[in-house]
Design an enzyme around this catalytic site. Structure first.
Site, PDB file in Angstrom:
ATOM      1  N   GLN A   5      -7.966  12.620  -8.970  1.00 39.39           N
ATOM      2  CA  GLN A   5      -7.748  12.307 -10.379  1.00 39.39           C
ATOM      3  C   GLN A   5      -6.308  12.632 -10.787  1.00 39.39           C
ATOM      4  O   GLN A   5      -5.570  13.254 -10.034  1.00 39.39           O
ATOM      5  CB  GLN A   5      -8.736  13.106 -11.231  1.00 39.39           C
TER       6      GLN A   5
ATOM      7  N   ASP B 162     -16.264  14.753 -18.229  1.00 36.55           N
ATOM      8  CA  ASP B 162     -17.185  13.843 -18.900  1.00 36.55           C
ATOM      9  C   ASP B 162     -17.747  12.844 -17.882  1.00 36.55           C
ATOM     10  O   ASP B 162     -17.207  12.705 -16.784  1.00 36.55           O
ATOM     11  CB  ASP B 162     -16.432  13.119 -20.026  1.00 36.55           C
TER      12      ASP B 162
ATOM     13  N   ASP C 296     -20.043  22.778 -15.026  1.00 37.37           N
ATOM     14  CA  ASP C 296     -18.829  22.753 -15.854  1.00 37.37           C
ATOM     15  C   ASP C 296     -18.022  21.542 -15.424  1.00 37.37           C
ATOM     16  O   ASP C 296     -16.977  21.648 -14.787  1.00 37.37           O
ATOM     17  CB  ASP C 296     -18.038  24.047 -15.644  1.00 37.37           C
TER      18      ASP C 296
ATOM     19  N   HIS D 263     -16.257  28.709 -22.452  1.00 37.98           N
ATOM     20  CA  HIS D 263     -16.642  29.435 -21.233  1.00 37.98           C
ATOM     21  C   HIS D 263     -17.621  30.569 -21.527  1.00 37.98           C
ATOM     22  O   HIS D 263     -18.554  30.798 -20.751  1.00 37.98           O
ATOM     23  CB  HIS D 263     -15.384  29.942 -20.496  1.00 37.98           C
TER      24      HIS D 263
ATOM     25  N   GLU E   4     -16.314  22.942  -6.256  1.00 36.70           N
ATOM     26  CA  GLU E   4     -15.310  22.176  -7.012  1.00 36.70           C
ATOM     27  C   GLU E   4     -14.803  21.055  -6.106  1.00 36.70           C
ATOM     28  O   GLU E   4     -14.497  21.285  -4.939  1.00 36.70           O
ATOM     29  CB  GLU E   4     -14.172  23.122  -7.440  1.00 36.70           C
TER      30      GLU E   4
ATOM     31  N   ASP F  58     -18.245  17.752  -3.286  1.00 31.69           N
ATOM     32  CA  ASP F  58     -18.868  17.092  -4.425  1.00 31.69           C
ATOM     33  C   ASP F  58     -20.175  17.824  -4.763  1.00 31.69           C
ATOM     34  O   ASP F  58     -21.026  18.018  -3.887  1.00 31.69           O
ATOM     35  CB  ASP F  58     -19.141  15.622  -4.076  1.00 31.69           C
ATOM     36  N   GLY F  59     -20.316  18.198  -6.019  1.00 33.71           N
ATOM     37  CA  GLY F  59     -21.489  18.958  -6.452  1.00 33.71           C
ATOM     38  C   GLY F  59     -22.802  18.272  -6.126  1.00 33.71           C
ATOM     39  O   GLY F  59     -23.790  18.928  -5.791  1.00 33.71           O
TER      40      GLY F  59
END
Ligand code: AG3
Length: 281
Positions: free
Chosen positions: A31, A159, A156, A62, A106, A138-139
């Site tokens: 990204q 979007d 967390d 948080h 992450e 990747d989660g």
């Protein structure tokens, strides 16, 4: 001449931050990442044109994402964080003495590295804590394959656009269900309700077939413009969500944790939703 950062989250409405100085900007493997000094919110980090966190108001988000489920659970030993590369959530989770281990998954190593460098107060040393284990990946893959189970899982994410999109899908929530211990709690950032109204109803539709208790709680985070930020909540039992104020207060006092936003009364009130959201469920 001053430059402005214009957020691109919404089609016909945007917020701008004056850029005092760009500290870092690059296209990572996943990204576009920028960290800049703003005139108003301290240092700001954005991914793919969308504000992720600011020095000035990050504590609200948080603290609410960490402490609401952790105090409700009361004895979370193993915690999983999906996303959260800036480290602010990990910092808050590690404040809980009962937490023995935190796995953080992450996708983008560059976000962790650059936030440690340019937003050091977010992680505040958390990445060096021996109770923290960082997995770059990747989660959704992690929760589909993981052989461990957790007391609390926190999403967390960005979007539901780009790399974050899969973290709002039924297959992801099925993975969460298989990684959550009985009595465990899942909490996830779920957008600004007034600006992203479909997120609450869609998430509710996807979580409720999988979990006996599905709810939402809220907090107003100024840099997530447009009103209250929602957090999704899911568990196989409503017991933790229905705790009374006295129990939450004694857990909070005994923990010795210092907060700037979270407190037990706010915790309870945060689950009260405006009627337009109640009607959308
Ligand atoms: N959390 C990002 C929330 C994004 C919200 N954007 C919005 N809907 N206005 C990720 C970073 C915080 N650790």
């Amino acid at each position: 001449m001053s430059e402005w950062f214009d957020e691109t989250l919404h089609d016909a409405y945007h917020q701008g931050f004056k850029i005092r100085e760009v500290l870092f900007e690059s296209k990572t493997e996943h990204q576009h990442l920028i960290i800049f000094e703003s005139g108003s919110f301290g240092r700001v980090m954005a991914l793919d044109g969308i504000i992720q966190t600011t020095e000035r108001d990050e504590f609200i988000y948080h603290e609410m994402l960490a402490h609401t489920p952790l105090f409700a659970h009361g004895n979370a030993k193993n915690v999983l964080i999906i996303g959260g590369g800036d480290g602010g959530l990990l910092r808050e989770v590690l404040k809980h003495p009962e937490v023995e281990s935190v796995v953080q998954v992450e996708i983008d190593q560059a976000v962790i590295d650059m936030c440690v460098e340019y937003l050091p107060n977010h992680s505040a040393g958390a990445y060096d804590n021996p109770r923290a284990e960082i997995v770059i990946g990747d989660g959704i893959d992690f929760v589909k394959q993981c052989s461990r189970q957790f007391d609390v899982i926190l999403s967390d994410s960005t979007d539901p656009i780009g790399p974050g999109e899969v973290l709002f899908t039924s297959p992801f929530y099925q993975g969460i269900q298989r990684c959550l211990k009985s009595g465990g709690i899942f909490a996830a950032q779920n957008g600004v309700a007034f600006m992203q109204p479909d997120e609450v109803s869609t998430t509710h539709k996807r979580l409720s077939p999988l979990f006996a208790d599905t709810a939402f709680y809220t907090a107003a985070v100024p840099s997530y413009v447009g009103g209250i930020m929602t957090f999704a909540w899911a568990s196989d039992s409503s017991a933790a969500r229905e705790l009374d104020l006295a129990t939450l207060t004694s857990r909070f006092m005994n923990s010795g944790i210092q907060t700037r936003y979270y407190n037990p009364a706010l915790h309870m009130g945060a689950f009260a939703l405006p009627q337009y959201l109640v009607d959308s469920l």
